[in-house]
Design a protein around this motif. Structure first.
Motif, short mmCIF file in Angstrom:
data_model
loop_
_atom_site.label_atom_id
_atom_site.label_comp_id
_atom_site.label_asym_id
_atom_site.label_seq_id
_atom_site.Cartn_x
_atom_site.Cartn_y
_atom_site.Cartn_z
N PRO A 8 13.63 17.05 -9.70
CA PRO A 8 12.40 16.50 -9.27
C PRO A 8 12.55 15.13 -9.85
O PRO A 8 12.04 14.03 -9.17
N LEU A 9 13.12 15.01 -10.95
CA LEU A 9 13.28 13.43 -11.50
C LEU A 9 14.18 12.50 -10.64
O LEU A 9 13.95 11.68 -10.38
N GLU A 10 15.19 13.06 -9.95
CA GLU A 10 15.93 12.40 -9.13
C GLU A 10 15.26 12.03 -7.92
O GLU A 10 15.30 10.99 -7.40
N VAL A 11 14.58 13.29 -7.14
CA VAL A 11 13.97 12.98 -6.09
C VAL A 11 12.94 11.78 -6.33
O VAL A 11 12.78 10.82 -5.40
N ILE A 16 11.23 5.71 -5.48
CA ILE A 16 10.81 4.39 -6.07
C ILE A 16 11.81 3.44 -5.76
O ILE A 16 11.44 2.14 -5.44
N LYS A 17 13.07 3.79 -5.72
CA LYS A 17 14.10 2.75 -5.33
C LYS A 17 14.48 2.28 -3.80
O LYS A 17 14.97 1.50 -3.56
N ALA A 24 5.50 10.13 -6.46
CA ALA A 24 6.77 10.09 -7.36
C ALA A 24 6.09 11.08 -8.68
O ALA A 24 6.79 11.82 -9.31
N ALA A 25 4.83 10.58 -9.12
CA ALA A 25 4.17 11.15 -10.29
C ALA A 25 3.85 12.59 -10.00
O ALA A 25 4.14 13.47 -10.73
N HIS A 26 3.62 13.09 -8.72
CA HIS A 26 3.30 14.53 -8.46
C HIS A 26 4.43 15.25 -8.46
O HIS A 26 4.69 16.27 -8.73
N ILE A 27 5.60 14.53 -7.96
CA ILE A 27 6.78 15.19 -7.90
C ILE A 27 7.41 15.88 -9.05
O ILE A 27 7.87 16.79 -9.50
N VAL A 42 0.97 -1.27 -0.16
CA VAL A 42 0.17 0.08 0.12
C VAL A 42 0.95 1.48 0.09
O VAL A 42 0.65 2.18 -0.69
N ARG A 43 2.04 1.24 0.70
CA ARG A 43 2.95 2.22 0.94
C ARG A 43 3.58 2.43 -0.42
O ARG A 43 3.88 3.61 -0.80
N TYR A 44 3.72 1.60 -1.21
CA TYR A 44 4.50 1.75 -2.49
C TYR A 44 3.67 2.39 -3.40
O TYR A 44 4.02 3.35 -4.29
N GLU A 45 2.43 2.12 -3.37
CA GLU A 45 1.41 2.65 -4.28
C GLU A 45 1.37 4.00 -4.05
O GLU A 45 1.07 5.05 -4.82
#
Length: 274
Positions: free
Chosen positions: A176-179, A184-185, A133-136, A124-127
């Motif tokens: 933002p792309l790095e954040v 995700i990783k 991440a998409a918002h970032i 659930v947390r991963y979702e």
């Protein structure tokens, strides 16, 4: 893994490895660096996705990140270090402690967690992390504004405006792309949980939680029940970011702990309010 770092060689006998929190870089821990410099050398790092350490284009896990930190300390000729991590940096410090115990003198964990043990809750947390991440990447400035309004940081409304301004500038300076990639990783939704590993930690561990940070107070109380040599301190009047909200008190507590040397074979599970 190529980790950007700054080694402050103060010609002391021991070194502290400092690890920052989410949406910041090593400079966010500069005040801690200054306050510990009287007694220790300081190794500051940019964790992947922040500052000058890349996350994108690299396949790695939290365990592999801790291996990269171990390689860094070896390259600098540091046989053992104290580790001090805040929030995300605290999770990284736990990984380093668990995976490379022979390289750790002691650990200071500020407002952190060993991860999510329940597999369903972790999924659930991963979702949630994927949506974040998409918002970032879609609207970073709005994400930063909403992040600062989380309950974790309510107590920061009472601190000096210049500190809040510097914190916001540091957050906005990140890529933002790095954040998003870092989340995700090695975010909480994907890293393995270290709860059961805590039982086998031989080093002294200082757990710090803010009085107003209810979630992490409970997490740290649970951690203290598993660690063989814990010291748990609840810092009055503070929330999640103790080192920013109560700099002098934080420095006194941490220096007192780090000067304490190796464990003496006695369990110290008492919770202290400071």
């Amino acid at each position: 893994m190529d980790i950007n770092y700054r080694f402050n060689n103060n010609h002391k006998r021991e070194t502290v490895l400092l690890m920052h929190g989410f949406i910041s870089d090593m400079s966010s821990m500069d005040t801690v660096c200054k306050d510990l410099a009287s007694d220790f050398n300081i190794l500051q790092v940019d964790l992947p996705g922040f500052g000058s350490t890349r996350s994108t284009g690299i396949d790695y896990t939290m365990d592999e990140l801790s291996a990269g930190l171990a390689s860094l300390t070896e390259s600098l000729g540091l046989e053992k270090v104290h580790v001090l991590g805040y929030s995300m940096g605290g999770r990284t410090a736990i990984s380093f402690l668990i995976n490379h115990p022979k390289k750790v003198l002691s650990a200071v964990l500020e407002s952190t967690s060993p991860g999510i043990e329940n597999m369903h809750e972790r999924a659930v947390r991963y979702e949630i992390d994927q949506r974040r991440a998409a918002h970032i990447t879609d609207d970073y400035e709005t994400f930063i504004k909403e992040w600062g309004q989380m309950g974790l940081f309510d107590s920061q409304t009472q601190i000096d405006g210049n500190l809040l301004r510097k914190q916001k500038e540091n957050r906005l300076s990140q890529d933002p792309l790095e954040v998003a990639d870092s989340l995700i990783k090695y975010g909480t939704g994907v890293q393995r949980a270290y709860w059961q590993d805590l039982k086998h930690v031989d080093q002294r561990v200082l757990l710090l939680a803010g009085e107003k940070d209810d979630k992490f107070k409970e997490i740290n109380k649970s951690m203290a029940q598993l660690l063989p040599y814990p010291q748990l301190k609840i810092v009055n009047g503070t929330g999640h970011n103790i080192h920013m909200e109560a700099r002098k008190k934080f420095a006194i507590i941490v220096l007192g702990f780090l000067r304490g040397g190796c464990n003496n074979g006695k369990r110290m599970a008492d919770t202290q309010r400071i």
